[in-house]
Enzyme design. Structure first.
Site, short mmCIF file in Angstrom:
data_model
loop_
_atom_site.label_atom_id
_atom_site.label_comp_id
_atom_site.label_asym_id
_atom_site.label_seq_id
_atom_site.Cartn_x
_atom_site.Cartn_y
_atom_site.Cartn_z
CD GLN A 144 -2.91 -1.33 0.39
OE1 GLN A 144 -3.72 -0.73 0.22
NE2 GLN A 144 -2.69 -2.38 -0.79
N GLY B 278 -12.05 2.76 4.02
CA GLY B 278 -11.19 1.93 3.24
C GLY B 278 -10.07 2.62 2.21
CG HIS B 279 -7.30 0.42 -0.03
ND1 HIS B 279 -6.40 -0.78 -0.46
CD2 HIS B 279 -8.54 -0.17 -0.56
CE1 HIS B 279 -7.02 -1.66 -1.22
NE2 HIS B 279 -8.27 -1.28 -1.20
CG ASN B 280 -6.89 3.42 -3.61
OD1 ASN B 280 -6.52 2.47 -3.27
ND2 ASN B 280 -5.88 4.35 -3.87
CB SER C 171 -11.98 2.07 -4.94
OG SER C 171 -10.57 1.41 -4.87
#
Length: 349
Positions: free
Chosen positions: A202, A243-245, A263
């Site tokens: 990440q 969460g990521h992004n 995302s």
């Protein structure tokens, strides 16, 4: 500490009727206020309480004033938004009572020689500031916080005790991050091969705008490749997972235990009730409002209020409903067959 009512109005505005020299020592609810307090009315259902309050001063709207003042004899401040005026009044009294923060770096803190800490910033006991990190003017880093390598903390931002702010992450001006929050931990990214999981590094960051507040034990994951973005004015309650992004638009607010999968792109001025869930890779338009406990399983392209859950019921009733729902497919086929039969009989006539 107390203040003159007139001084409060000079700072916050509003139309004052009554004695500007009254000393006000704080804010209290309508039914608990006494002659030393200011109170407010923002809910018309509480008009009867407002009319009988013993507060020295009352914040209210122009629509409520003629109704209330037939009985209430204290000073009044008329404003378009009494609830917002109450919030700014509360800020005013909090400033009066605040203990001044001494700038400087505590002797037990660990600050890397390559870090840059402004002279007016405060770094508390046992905090760690890693290499290349920047702490701007007036920022406060309380006891036990960790600010990672090359991270940036903006002017006037306050990290309460034990915040973890990982490498490369950035937060703008006047931010508030409460205890236990973790900003920039790895996102949940894995590729599967022959039944095993392969970790995807990440390498993105978390980039946070100005005037953002992040609640206790809330977690925001760094991006896998691109950054996770939290725009200006976002308000996140306690125990939220981003969460990521993800990209959270300006002035969006989320209540406790909301979960947003990776995302997802959420627009500006949205609200999410407690424990609402958003699946990954979805897009949500500006001015969308999600009810508590709802599951967002598809993108939403139009503003409005959205709800997705069964009403609470006794367990036995819920089980009966679940059986009916499970059999809806079969029931639909039977209805279609009946419709065909009826149509056929009608045509024969």
């Amino acid at each position: 500490m107390s203040t003159r009512l007139g001084k409060l109005v000079e700072r916050l505005g509003g139309q004052l009727t009554g004695d500007a020299e009254i000393e006000i020592s704080g804010i209290a609810p309508l039914d608990a206020a006494d002659a030393s307090h200011i109170t407010f009315l923002s809910n018309p259902k509480l008009r009867s309480q407002a009319a009988q309050t013993k507060a020295a001063a009352l914040i209210l709207s122009a629509a409520d004033e003629p109704v209330i003042c037939a009985t209430y004899q204290g000073a009044t401040i008329v404003t378009d938004n009494p609830y917002a005026y109450f919030a700014r009044t509360a800020q005013f009294f909090a400033e009066l009572d605040a203990v001044p923060v001494e700038p400087g770096i505590h002797a037990s803190a660990s600050v890397h020689p390559d870090a840059r800490v402004a002279a007016s910033a405060t770094v508390g006991p046992h905090a760690t500031i890693d290499a290349g990190a920047e702490i701007a003017d007036g920022a406060v880093i309380d006891a036990g916080c960790f600010v990672g390598r090359n991270a940036k903390v903006g002017e006037g931002t306050h990290f309460f005790a034990n915040v973890s702010f990982h490498a490369g992450c950035e937060i703008g001006k006047r931010g508030i991050v409460h205890s236990g929050a973790v900003i920039g931990a790895d996102g949940f990214g894995f590729a599967r091969e022959k039944g095993a999981y392969i970790k995807i590094p990440q390498t993105g960051r978390v980039v946070i705008g100005d005037d953002v507040e992040i609640g206790a034990n809330t977690t925001i994951d760094r991006g896998a490749l691109a950054d996770t973005i939290i725009e200006d004015g976002v308000k996140l309650d306690n125990q939220i997972q981003i969460g990521h992004n993800c990209h959270i638009g300006a002035h969006t607010a989320m209540a406790g235990c909301v979960g947003v999968a990776g995302s997802a792109k959420i627009g500006k001025y949205c609200t999410f009730g407690g424990a609402a869930m958003v699946l990954g890779h979805l897009t949500i338009a500006d001015n969308v409002h999600i009810s508590s406990g709802s599951m967002v399983s598809r993108s939403i392209h139009e503003p409005g209020q959205y709800t997705g859950f069964y009403p609470l019921a006794k367990n036995a009733d819920w089980e009966k409903s679940a059986v009916i729902v499970r059999n809806l497919g079969t029931m639909r086929e039977k209805i279609r067959e009946l419709e065909k039969t009826i149509k056929s009989l009608t045509e024969k006539k």
